[in-house]
Structure formats: C-alpha cells, structure tokens
Design an enzyme around this catalytic site. Structure first.
Site, PDB file in Angstrom:
ATOM      1  N   ALA A  58       0.806  -1.226   0.000  1.00 21.74           N
ATOM      2  CA  ALA A  58       0.000   0.000   0.000  1.00 21.74           C
ATOM      3  C   ALA A  58       0.836   1.271   0.000  1.00 21.74           C
ATOM      4  O   ALA A  58       0.330   2.343  -0.334  1.00 21.74           O
ATOM      5  CB  ALA A  58      -0.918  -0.011   1.220  1.00 21.74           C
ATOM      6  N   SER A  59       2.119   1.140   0.368  1.00 18.03           N
ATOM      7  CA  SER A  59       2.926   2.360   0.429  1.00 18.03           C
ATOM      8  C   SER A  59       3.666   2.607  -0.890  1.00 18.03           C
ATOM      9  O   SER A  59       4.355   3.605  -1.039  1.00 18.03           O
ATOM     10  CB  SER A  59       3.949   2.222   1.564  1.00 18.03           C
ATOM     11  OG  SER A  59       4.751   1.077   1.317  1.00 18.03           O
ATOM     12  N   LYS A 190       2.274  -7.768 -13.586  1.00 16.39           N
ATOM     13  CA  LYS A 190       3.563  -8.123 -14.160  1.00 16.39           C
ATOM     14  C   LYS A 190       4.677  -7.418 -13.382  1.00 16.39           C
ATOM     15  O   LYS A 190       4.397  -6.399 -12.772  1.00 16.39           O
ATOM     16  CB  LYS A 190       3.575  -7.784 -15.637  1.00 16.39           C
ATOM     17  CG  LYS A 190       3.832  -6.302 -15.974  1.00 16.39           C
ATOM     18  CD  LYS A 190       4.063  -6.223 -17.456  1.00 16.39           C
ATOM     19  CE  LYS A 190       4.681  -5.008 -17.967  1.00 16.39           C
ATOM     20  NZ  LYS A 190       4.410  -3.695 -17.738  1.00 16.39           N
ATOM     21  N   HIS A 282       1.652  -6.598 -23.649  1.00 20.72           N
ATOM     22  CA  HIS A 282       0.613  -5.759 -24.253  1.00 20.72           C
ATOM     23  C   HIS A 282       0.432  -6.024 -25.756  1.00 20.72           C
ATOM     24  O   HIS A 282      -0.680  -6.211 -26.245  1.00 20.72           O
ATOM     25  CB  HIS A 282       0.913  -4.276 -24.044  1.00 20.72           C
ATOM     26  CG  HIS A 282       1.125  -3.889 -22.598  1.00 20.72           C
ATOM     27  ND1 HIS A 282       0.497  -4.535 -21.566  1.00 20.72           N
ATOM     28  CD2 HIS A 282       1.890  -2.931 -22.016  1.00 20.72           C
ATOM     29  CE1 HIS A 282       0.863  -3.983 -20.403  1.00 20.72           C
ATOM     30  NE2 HIS A 282       1.714  -3.013 -20.659  1.00 20.72           N
ATOM     31  N   LYS A 385       1.297   6.792 -29.115  1.00 21.48           N
ATOM     32  CA  LYS A 385       0.317   6.107 -29.960  1.00 21.48           C
ATOM     33  C   LYS A 385       0.330   4.613 -29.683  1.00 21.48           C
ATOM     34  O   LYS A 385       1.382   4.001 -29.542  1.00 21.48           O
ATOM     35  CB  LYS A 385       0.659   6.349 -31.427  1.00 21.48           C
ATOM     36  CG  LYS A 385      -0.337   5.780 -32.397  1.00 21.48           C
ATOM     37  CD  LYS A 385      -0.162   6.401 -33.758  1.00 21.48           C
ATOM     38  CE  LYS A 385       0.721   5.543 -34.642  1.00 21.48           C
ATOM     39  NZ  LYS A 385       0.718   6.006 -36.037  1.00 21.48           N
ATOM     40  N   ARG A 389      -3.059  -2.123 -36.860  1.00 19.79           N
ATOM     41  CA  ARG A 389      -3.254  -1.726 -38.264  1.00 19.79           C
ATOM     42  C   ARG A 389      -3.216  -2.957 -39.154  1.00 19.79           C
ATOM     43  O   ARG A 389      -2.224  -3.687 -39.159  1.00 19.79           O
ATOM     44  CB  ARG A 389      -2.140  -0.756 -38.647  1.00 19.79           C
ATOM     45  CG  ARG A 389      -2.199  -0.199 -40.058  1.00 19.79           C
ATOM     46  CD  ARG A 389      -1.053   0.793 -40.268  1.00 19.79           C
ATOM     47  NE  ARG A 389      -1.202   1.971 -39.423  1.00 19.79           N
ATOM     48  CZ  ARG A 389      -1.655   3.159 -39.831  1.00 19.79           C
ATOM     49  NH1 ARG A 389      -1.957   3.345 -41.088  1.00 19.79           N
ATOM     50  NH2 ARG A 389      -1.770   4.152 -38.985  1.00 19.79           N
ATOM     51  N   ARG A 412      -7.311   2.573 -33.417  1.00 23.54           N
ATOM     52  CA  ARG A 412      -6.417   3.408 -32.613  1.00 23.54           C
ATOM     53  C   ARG A 412      -6.796   3.247 -31.150  1.00 23.54           C
ATOM     54  O   ARG A 412      -7.884   3.647 -30.736  1.00 23.54           O
ATOM     55  CB  ARG A 412      -6.558   4.864 -33.042  1.00 23.54           C
ATOM     56  CG  ARG A 412      -5.656   5.807 -32.278  1.00 23.54           C
ATOM     57  CD  ARG A 412      -5.999   7.221 -32.625  1.00 23.54           C
ATOM     58  NE  ARG A 412      -5.311   7.618 -33.819  1.00 23.54           N
ATOM     59  CZ  ARG A 412      -4.205   8.393 -33.809  1.00 23.54           C
ATOM     60  NH1 ARG A 412      -3.717   8.829 -32.691  1.00 23.54           N
ATOM     61  NH2 ARG A 412      -3.633   8.727 -34.933  1.00 23.54           N
ATOM     62  N   LYS A 422      -8.758   3.188 -44.215  1.00 22.08           N
ATOM     63  CA  LYS A 422      -8.200   3.968 -45.326  1.00 22.08           C
ATOM     64  C   LYS A 422      -8.682   3.340 -46.618  1.00 22.08           C
ATOM     65  O   LYS A 422      -8.575   2.131 -46.806  1.00 22.08           O
ATOM     66  CB  LYS A 422      -6.675   3.910 -45.280  1.00 22.08           C
ATOM     67  CG  LYS A 422      -6.080   4.994 -44.441  1.00 22.08           C
ATOM     68  CD  LYS A 422      -4.599   4.807 -44.298  1.00 22.08           C
ATOM     69  CE  LYS A 422      -3.854   4.905 -45.622  1.00 22.08           C
ATOM     70  NZ  LYS A 422      -2.387   4.823 -45.408  1.00 22.08           N
ATOM     71  N   ARG A 506      11.618   8.617 -34.999  1.00 22.23           N
ATOM     72  CA  ARG A 506      10.768   7.441 -35.279  1.00 22.23           C
ATOM     73  C   ARG A 506      11.414   6.127 -34.820  1.00 22.23           C
ATOM     74  O   ARG A 506      10.833   5.069 -34.983  1.00 22.23           O
ATOM     75  CB  ARG A 506      10.542   7.318 -36.792  1.00 22.23           C
ATOM     76  CG  ARG A 506       9.515   8.248 -37.375  1.00 22.23           C
ATOM     77  CD  ARG A 506       9.453   8.084 -38.896  1.00 22.23           C
ATOM     78  NE  ARG A 506       9.258   6.700 -39.327  1.00 22.23           N
ATOM     79  CZ  ARG A 506       8.099   6.060 -39.307  1.00 22.23           C
ATOM     80  NH1 ARG A 506       7.039   6.677 -38.884  1.00 22.23           N
ATOM     81  NH2 ARG A 506       8.012   4.810 -39.718  1.00 22.23           N
TER      82      ARG A 506
HETATM   83  C1  BG6 Z   1       3.293  -0.483 -18.615  1.00 21.15           C
HETATM   84  C2  BG6 Z   1       4.767  -0.381 -18.876  1.00 21.15           C
HETATM   85  O1  BG6 Z   1       2.895  -1.835 -18.564  1.00 21.15           O
HETATM   86  O2  BG6 Z   1       2.571   0.166 -19.642  1.00 21.15           O
HETATM   87  C3  BG6 Z   1       5.192   1.064 -18.985  1.00 21.15           C
HETATM   88  O3  BG6 Z   1       5.467  -1.001 -17.810  1.00 21.15           O
HETATM   89  C4  BG6 Z   1       4.329   1.779 -20.016  1.00 21.15           C
HETATM   90  O4  BG6 Z   1       6.558   1.169 -19.347  1.00 21.15           O
HETATM   91  C5  BG6 Z   1       2.854   1.547 -19.719  1.00 21.15           C
HETATM   92  O5  BG6 Z   1       4.641   3.159 -19.937  1.00 21.15           O
HETATM   93  C6  BG6 Z   1       1.971   2.144 -20.797  1.00 21.15           C
HETATM   94  O6  BG6 Z   1       0.658   2.113 -20.366  1.00 21.15           O
HETATM   95  P1  BG6 Z   1      -0.402   3.123 -20.998  1.00 21.15           P
HETATM   96  O7  BG6 Z   1      -1.704   2.693 -20.434  1.00 21.15           O
HETATM   97  O8  BG6 Z   1       0.021   4.503 -20.572  1.00 21.15           O
HETATM   98  O9  BG6 Z   1      -0.316   2.974 -22.479  1.00 21.15           O
END
Ligand code: BG6
Length: 534
Positions: A58-59, A190, A282, A385, A389, A412, A422, A506
């Site tokens: 919690a901290s 994670k 992700h 972003k 796509r 997006r 597109k 980029r």
């Molecule tokens: C986290 C990563 O899982 O997701 C971070 O550890 C990243 O590095 C973050 O910044 C991004 O999350 P969001 O919701 O801001 O796209």
C-alpha cells in the site's frame, strides 16, 4: 457470495455497450449507474455481501498512483458493492491519513466530492507488517475479521509488490488470510517472471496455493476500450470476417509508442527492457485478439482457449526478424529530450538494454500462414500512440494506372480512440481519379459525452464480478514466454548492441527497412488527421 463464475460472467456480458447509447450520450455516472444496475440485477450478485479489498504494497508507487485512485473512482461512482472495505498492508509505519495525502495528487477529486471522499477514507484502514512473517499476516487476518461482517466477507488481494516478495506474500495469504466463508481472489501484476523458466516457477508456486479461478493476472491493455472492441468489431460484423485472413491481409502492424524516456525509472526498466515491458505482454495480447478464431461463446475460458491456440501457432522469434534500439539524447531537444537512456543515473553504465524493438512474428495456421505480424514498441519516440493496423493486399487487376493505395483498417487504441478504414474514393468534382480518404469512427465526435473508464477501473470491477475474460490465463502466459525467451536469452548472453536512435525520432531507420522488407507498404502520401478537431 457474489455467485458462481458462470453467473458472474453472465453479469459481465450484459454490461451495456457504449454503442447502445450512440444517439443518447450518457454521462459517466449514468453509464456506470446502468452497468451497476445490470450487474446487480443478476440474481447471483448479492450486493449486500461484504467485500474487503486488500492492497498489499500500500505504500508503493503503483498503489498510490493507480490502485487507490481507481478504488476511489469506483467507490465515488457507486460501482462497488455497498459494504466494501479497503485495507492497506505494507512494511512502513503508515496511517490512512498519510496514504490519503500521498494519493491525493492522483485522485482527481473535485470540490463537491469532499463528503464522498471522507466516506471513502472512512472505509480504509492500514496494517503494517513484514512480508516474510506469518505472524504479520495473522495480525492482518485478525483485523479483517474485526471489520463489520468481516467473518463472512469476500476477499480480494491486490499484489502491488516487487516480484522478490511474491513468494512469501502469497504463501502467507494462503496460510493466514483466506476467508473461510466468502470467496478469495488474488490479483497479480507483471512482471510474471523474466523468462519461461522463472514464469513457470511462479505459476507453479501460485497454482500450489490458489486455483486458476482465484488468480487474476493483469495486463492492463486488456482493460482498454479499443482492445476490448477488437472482438466486437471482428465477430459482430459481417463485412470484416471474409477478408480477415491471408487472402486479403498483407500484414498486421501492432504499435506502441511513447514520447518520453525512462524518466528516472531506468533502474527498474533496465532489468526488463522494452520486450518484457511492452512487447511480450501488451502487444502480444493485442495480436492474439486480432488473430484468434471466433470463440464458441464470450465466456472467459472460450475466449482464452482461442487466444492460446493462436499463440501455439507462433514460433519463437529469431534475432534476424528483430531490430533493437536504444535512445540517445537530442542535443537540439528541450529538457529531458537532451538526455539519452545511458544518461539516466539509475541505468547501469554501458547498458545494452533495448528501449525500442521491432519484431516480426508469423502465425502458422490456415488463416494466417505467411502474413507478417509486426510488433513495434519504443520509448522516447516522436509521438504517443498505440494502434492495431491491418494492411490489405493490392487490388488485383488494377485499372487505375497504379494510383490506388492499399486499404488499411486502423484501430487506434490511444490517444483519441478511433476506428478508421483507409480507402480509395473518387476525387470529388469533375475528376475521375481515385483519391485516398477514410471511413471514420472517432469516438470523441461520435460518442461526444461518453467518458470511457480507465483500464484499471474495468479490470478491478471485473474481479469483483468474477469475470476472467480480460485476464491472462497461465497457459497464455507460458506461450507468450515460449515465443520470446530464446530471443531474450540470446540478446542477454551476446549483449547484442542496440542501434542508437535520437530522442523524439521514429526509432532506428533499420526498423522501417525491416517492416518494408517483410511486406508493409508505406507510401508516405497520406496521414490521418482528426477531421473533427475544432
Ligand atoms: C506499462 C509499462 O505496462 O505500460 C510502462 O510497464 C508503459 O513502461 C505503460 O509506460 C503504458 O501504459 P499506458 O496505459 O500509458 O499505455
């Protein structure tokens, strides 16, 4: 009891979708009010049950910035069962008041919410103890039992903790803190290990203590509106199904970009790197939702069965299909942009950790054989972003003298949620030539007043409801690590030098070359601009 998993899932699937409200925009509290009503209408959902949400760690930073604020928003909007109590647990000698002060900057409290906020904190308590000591957990349990209705309460344990204490904490929860009358659910964050072996060790430790139904592994991308929309988009429409395969899709690009660096978090980041931080979880989760077959139903296990099947068809990534990068400062940039990754004082000298990666994966099944899935992610890039796509193949039998560009369907994820396709259309007016344009569903304009909940709000609510659809199952996790572990081991043992790229760029040009080589066509003739921006 809140009811069986099946009934809880039913409750989840009856949640109103925002599209229902297209013509009648609802405010945030109206949307949530309806959601709550529908959940509570389910006979198996006993709102009167007592629930205790225990925040282990919690901290810490995660608790302060994310978990407490999310619990506050859910409480404020009346989404949690009426009798819910929140108990913080950590090593520090803290008070609820100190937690309140630490969390306030992240809670977005407005003036007229003082009373509600006071009610929220009156449901909070804090116990300090040692993670390794069973006696601390026995004290915690005594406290949980002392709360009103505590003996019957359902318990949700949120592990906002460093992995080093996972073992002890979960063991001590199991031995000292399980509710004997209510249900128990454990939410884990994670990193789920560092590679296949360590992840398997953690999984077998957890499964020796809890059933899979009690474990909620969070990947917060699964709580995002547009990631959840992928299934509806694919399986709720006729138009996409027939072209969602290797006959029509030239490649799929999954992108995550952030315009800032490690911001002093480099010490933590350096242990993991961008592949473990973003790509293996992700981006791979988004890939599985794009590539999976239609599940038998929307129940959690039917959906996750299909996601696992896709992952099983992906061979481990090889270094020849990967470009790694590490950012350096931009001498012309401002503030943080002047600093490279290695200038972060918390990063070990000379680190070869990647802050950028592009990888090409192939799903070897009947639907996708030969189609490259390109995963791109990085820090300190030119924009923020996240998107999915699909680039479609060229139209066969061209009659427009090569003036047509490839169709693309873009989902997006953030910022500015949108789905757009597109496409070519006749240039308006006296012309008869094709021109690039798009079919556009931009959420801010279409659903003007709908406030989308934060990913954590949805996911924590799902845990209360017992829906595991948007959580990672152990076999999914195993497959994800199987795909990336050989690459990670090779990079680490060979200390593969990442290619330097400038902060705010980029990323390495070599990454663009790789994606072109595997078939992504970038013409540079078109850039989507938000047509609804005032
Ligand atoms: C986290 C990563 O899982 O997701 C971070 O550890 C990243 O590095 C973050 O910044 C991004 O999350 P969001 O919701 O801001 O796209």
């Amino acid at each position: 009891m809140m009811g069986s998993r099946a009934s809880a899932e039913r409750a989840h699937t009856t949640v109103p979708t925002h599209s229902d409200k297209m013509s009648l925009p609802l405010s945030r509290s109206e949307v949530f009010g309806q959601l709550r009503k529908e959940l509570h209408d389910d006979t198996a959902f006993h709102q009167s049950d007592v629930h205790i949400f225990i925040i282990m760690g919690a901290s810490g930073d995660l608790a302060k910035k994310k978990i407490y604020p999310t619990l506050w928003w859910l409480f404020r909007d009346g989404l949690l069962p009426e009798q819910t109590y929140f108990v913080g647990f950590a090593r520090s000698d803290l008070t609820v008041d100190a937690i309140r002060i630490a969390c306030m900057p992240y809670m977005k409290v407005v003036d007229n919410e003082a009373e509600r906020l006071a009610a929220f904190f009156s449901r909070n308590s804090y116990i300090s103890g040692k993670y390794v000591e069973e006696s601390s957990f026995s004290d915690l349990n005594t406290h949980l039992l002392s709360l009103p209705g505590g003996a019957e309460a359902n318990r949700l344990f949120y592990l906002a903790l460093p992995p080093s204490v996972y073992h002890d904490v979960t063991k001590n929860i199991k031995h000292q803190c399980m509710s004997t009358k209510g249900w128990n659910r454990v939410i884990v964050e994670k990193p789920f290990g560092r590679d296949l072996q360590s992840s398997e060790e953690l999984s077998s430790h957890l499964s020796s203590l809890f059933t899979e139904e009690q474990i909620y592994r969070i990947d917060h991308y699964l709580g995002k509106e547009m990631v959840q929309n992928l299934m509806v988009l694919r399986f709720g429409n006729r138009i996409f199904g027939p072209i969602w395969n290797r006959d029509s899709v030239a490649c799929v690009v999954l992108t995550f970009k952030e315009p800032f660096g490690t911001q002093g978090r480099g010490g933590y980041f350096d242990d993991f790197g961008i592949i473990r931080d973003v790509m293996q979880n992700h981006l791979l989760q988004m890939l599985s939702l794009v590539a999976m077959e239609k599940p038998a139903s929307t129940s959690s296990d039917d959906v996750r069965d299909e996601k696992v099947k896709v992952l099983k068809c992906i061979e481990p990534v090889t270094l020849s299909d990967v470009v790694l990068g590490q950012y350096v400062g931009d001498p012309d940039g401002e503030g943080e942009a002047k600093l490279g990754y290695l200038d972060d004082k918390t990063v070990p000298k000379g680190s070869t950790q990647a802050t950028f990666a592009t990888a090409v994966l192939y799903v070897k099944n009947e639907r996708w054989d030969g189609v490259p899935f390109i995963l791109r992610c990085g820090k300190a890039l030119n924009e923020r972003k996240a998107e999915v796509r699909l680039q479609f193949t060229d139209v066969p039998g061209d009659i427009f003298s090569s003036q047509c560009r490839r169709n693309e369907l873009v989902v997006r994820v953030q910022p500015n949620e949108a789905i757009y396709a597109k496409m070519m259309s006749k240039k308006p007016g006296v012309y008869f030539s094709p021109e690039e344009t798009e079919l556009d569903l931009t959420y801010h304009s279409r659903y003007r007043d709908v406030k989308l909940p934060d990913a954590y709000e949805r996911l924590i609510l799902d845990v209360f409801c017992g829906s595991q659809m948007h959580f990672v199952r152990s076999d999914e996790l195993r497959e994800a690590w199987r795909i990336f572990t050989p690459l990670l081991h090779q990079i680490e043992s060979e200390k593969t030098p990442p290619i330097k790229y400038k902060y705010g760029s980029r990323g390495p040009a070599e990454a663009d070359e790789l994606v072109q080589k595997v078939g992504f066509r970038y013409e540079g003739t078109y850039k989507w601009v938000n047509p609804h921006k005032l």
